[in-house]
Design an enzyme around this catalytic site. Structure first.
Site, PDB file in Angstrom:
ATOM      1  N   SER A 153     -91.291 -50.488  24.213  1.00 10.54           N
ATOM      2  CA  SER A 153     -91.460 -52.382  24.745  1.00 10.54           C
ATOM      3  C   SER A 153     -92.090 -51.416  26.249  1.00 10.54           C
ATOM      4  O   SER A 153     -92.017 -50.400  26.724  1.00 10.54           O
ATOM      5  CB  SER A 153     -90.143 -51.991  25.713  1.00 10.54           C
ATOM      6  N   TYR A 166     -82.196 -49.719  27.597  1.00  8.48           N
ATOM      7  CA  TYR A 166     -83.078 -50.240  27.262  1.00  8.48           C
ATOM      8  C   TYR A 166     -84.582 -49.018  27.236  1.00  8.48           C
ATOM      9  O   TYR A 166     -85.129 -48.998  25.745  1.00  8.48           O
ATOM     10  CB  TYR A 166     -83.239 -51.498  26.988  1.00  8.48           C
ATOM     11  N   LYS A 170     -86.934 -46.382  24.469  1.00 12.69           N
ATOM     12  CA  LYS A 170     -87.930 -47.484  23.780  1.00 12.69           C
ATOM     13  C   LYS A 170     -88.953 -46.365  24.020  1.00 12.69           C
ATOM     14  O   LYS A 170     -89.958 -46.347  22.936  1.00 12.69           O
ATOM     15  CB  LYS A 170     -88.466 -48.774  24.679  1.00 12.69           C
TER      16      LYS A 170
END
Ligand code: NAD
Length: 304
Positions: A153, A166, A170
């Site tokens: 991401s 996150y 990622k």
């Protein structure tokens, strides 16, 4: 233009009950790939769960004339992941493609984030992708063929407010890709990353409505299909969204060499502009390649 081909391939797409994963699974199936549609079916934050979302996508693939099977397990459940892989091999004889796509969000600024939310997001994205990859790895090595896609991401690559958990998970997937690229070389296994931007339930409240209309998940899928194909590269990070396709790279500046007497923080401060200078910046094929830069400089210094 090179041809994208799938010859009797079997794919597992995780988190394929909705959003991006569903589009990846459906397009692979349209191209004759037999697809395991994995989805735990929980809410965006990973709570709850229902196998029916995976079954619904299987029904849609079959209605289009494709072949698919559902797996309602969580990617965090290793015995269930191993069973999913064994079931696919029992049904179709092999697994050639793995798209690690399943994901959740538990966004909070770091000072408000409980470590359980940090761990949960790491478990699903990082450990979940590692579990699925581990479960197919020996099989792919034996068959001397594999295509593995990690879903990274822009948050991992570049950062985003409220997404420490996150982003950490990622970017860790890029780390897995970098080393698996080396371990799969010579075994026919190519590992790549996709960094998507798309309107899904994951982004519905963080992007303006006009942007969401352009960002259909289907616009990301061609990049994933390419990364799953026989002609896929390895160790490539493709970014995709709304019809745009690009590559993200990790580059290092040429830097400086400091004689022993000047190796101190003051010298770093004095030379920071040159250390950051992008002239001659390059991408290294391996950690060893980057280390070689320092080794070569050392040899030059030793020679005088
Ligand atoms: P989504 O929420 O629509 O889809 C994610 C799917 O994963 C859901 O169907 C969910 O049920 C499933 N899932 C969640 N936890 C699971 C688990 N433990 N086991 C199996 N399945 C599980 O979101 P999306 O936008 O389609 O996201 C797909 C992937 O793309 C995610 O990895 C996400 O982080 C990544 N991504 C999305 C965007 C974007 O703009 N949408 C941007 C960057 C990265």
């Amino acid at each position: 233009m090179s041809t994208v081909e799938f010859n009797d391939r079997v794919a597992i797409v995780t988190g394929a009950g909705a959003g991006l994963g569903k589009q990846h699974a459906m397009e692979l199936a349209r191209r004759g790939v037999k697809v395991v549609v994995n989805d735990f079916g929980g809410a965006r934050d990973g709570t709850g769960g229902s196998a029916t979302v995976a079954e619904q996508v299987v029904a849609e693939i079959e209605a289009e004339g494709g072949e698919a099977m559902a797996a309602g397990c969580s990617v965090t459940d290793m015995p269930a992941v191993e069973k999913m892989v064994a079931d696919a091999i029992a049904k179709w004889g092999h697994v050639d493609i793995l798209v690690n796509n399943a994901g959740v969000l538990r966004d909070k600024s770091f000072h408000k984030m409980g470590m359980e939310d940090f761990q949960f997001v790491m478990d699903v994205h990082l450990t979940g992708s590692a579990n699925c990859t581990k479960a197919v790895w020996d099989h792919m090595r034996e068959r001397q063929y594999g295509r593995i896609v990690m879903t990274t991401s822009s948050t991992g690559l570049y950062g985003n407010f409220g997404q420490v958990n996150y982003g950490a998970a990622k970017l860790a997937l890029v780390g897995i890709m970098n080393s698996l690229h080396q371990e799969g070389a010579g075994k026919g296994i190519h590992t790549n990353c996709i960094s998507p931007v798309a309107a899904t339930r994951m982004t519905e409240d963080i992007m303006p409505e006009e942007a969401l209309k352009l960002l259909v998940p289907e616009a990301v899928t061609p990049a994933v299909v390419y990364l799953c194909s026989d002609g896929a590269p390895s160790k490539t990070i493709l970014t995709a969204g709304a019809g745009g396709f690009a590559a993200a790279k990790i580059l290092e500046t040429e830097g400086i060499w400091l004689p022993e007497a000047d190796r101190n923080a003051e010298a770093i401060a004095a030379n920071i502009d040159q250390i950051l200078d992008e002239t001659g910046m390059q991408e290294y094929a391996s950690g060893g390649g980057q280390g070689g830069k320092f080794f070569r400089r050392m040899q030059e210094v030793m020679k005088g």
